[in-house]
Motif scaffolding. Sequence first.
Motif, mmCIF file in Angstrom:
data_model
loop_
_atom_site.group_PDB
_atom_site.id
_atom_site.type_symbol
_atom_site.label_atom_id
_atom_site.label_comp_id
_atom_site.label_asym_id
_atom_site.label_seq_id
_atom_site.Cartn_x
_atom_site.Cartn_y
_atom_site.Cartn_z
ATOM 1 N N HIS A 101 0.826 -1.216 0.000
ATOM 2 C CA HIS A 101 0.000 0.000 0.000
ATOM 3 C C HIS A 101 0.860 1.264 0.000
ATOM 4 O O HIS A 101 0.534 2.244 -0.670
ATOM 5 C CB HIS A 101 -1.011 -0.008 1.158
ATOM 6 N N GLU A 102 1.988 1.236 0.695
ATOM 7 C CA GLU A 102 2.868 2.398 0.722
ATOM 8 C C GLU A 102 3.498 2.651 -0.640
ATOM 9 O O GLU A 102 3.575 3.801 -1.103
ATOM 10 C CB GLU A 102 3.961 2.209 1.777
ATOM 11 N N GLY A 161 -8.255 -7.443 6.534
ATOM 12 C CA GLY A 161 -8.222 -6.241 5.719
ATOM 13 C C GLY A 161 -7.596 -6.527 4.373
ATOM 14 O O GLY A 161 -7.393 -7.671 4.001
ATOM 15 N N GLU A 182 -8.340 -1.912 0.452
ATOM 16 C CA GLU A 182 -9.028 -1.092 1.453
ATOM 17 C C GLU A 182 -8.113 0.000 2.009
ATOM 18 O O GLU A 182 -8.551 1.131 2.225
ATOM 19 C CB GLU A 182 -9.550 -1.975 2.584
ATOM 20 N N ARG A 183 -6.852 -0.310 2.221
ATOM 21 C CA ARG A 183 -5.913 0.708 2.701
ATOM 22 C C ARG A 183 -5.759 1.823 1.669
ATOM 23 O O ARG A 183 -5.729 3.004 2.012
ATOM 24 C CB ARG A 183 -4.553 0.082 3.008
ATOM 25 N N ARG A 201 -8.770 4.101 1.624
ATOM 26 C CA ARG A 201 -8.799 4.986 2.791
ATOM 27 C C ARG A 201 -7.759 6.091 2.718
ATOM 28 O O ARG A 201 -8.001 7.218 3.140
ATOM 29 C CB ARG A 201 -8.551 4.179 4.071
ATOM 30 N N LEU A 202 -6.577 5.765 2.203
ATOM 31 C CA LEU A 202 -5.444 6.685 2.300
ATOM 32 C C LEU A 202 -5.168 7.519 1.048
ATOM 33 O O LEU A 202 -4.464 8.521 1.127
ATOM 34 C CB LEU A 202 -4.179 5.889 2.648
#
Length: 149
Positions: free
Chosen positions: A95-96, A126, A130-131, A134-135
């Motif tokens: 995700h990063e 999760g 999803e991350r 959200r981000l």
Amino acid sequence: MYDRILLPTDADEGTERAIDHAIEAADHYDAELHLLYVVDSDVYSSYTGDEYVHEFEGLESALEQEGEEALEDIADQAREAGLEPVVAVRHGRPHEEILAYADDEDVDLLVMGSKERPGEYRRLLGSVTERIARLASRPVTIVKTPVEE
């Protein structure tokens, strides 16, 4: 509306709908299609100690090769649709790295696949999708794929 579209992939089965959606969107908007695979550093660095170093260098390489092959398959599909995709492999936490890539390349839209899983599964684990949803500071389209139980 969109100039650059990013499709991150985990090389997992069941992402065909997201791939098709990203290719169709890039074609429709005459946008540049970016394809990204992140070699998950948590997978190959989950063990410590010198006795594992050689083994995990092999695992990292195998994960990278899997990603490159998946990206090439998707890139071929994009080329068949008349697109010339930008292909990238990064290493880190998925995700990063996806969010960093989107910032670095000034992506206008992220297209993410997500498997429809039971509620208990989602609450416990999760997902990268999803991350990202959200981000992210930019639009994210989530294309769901049903999973047979």
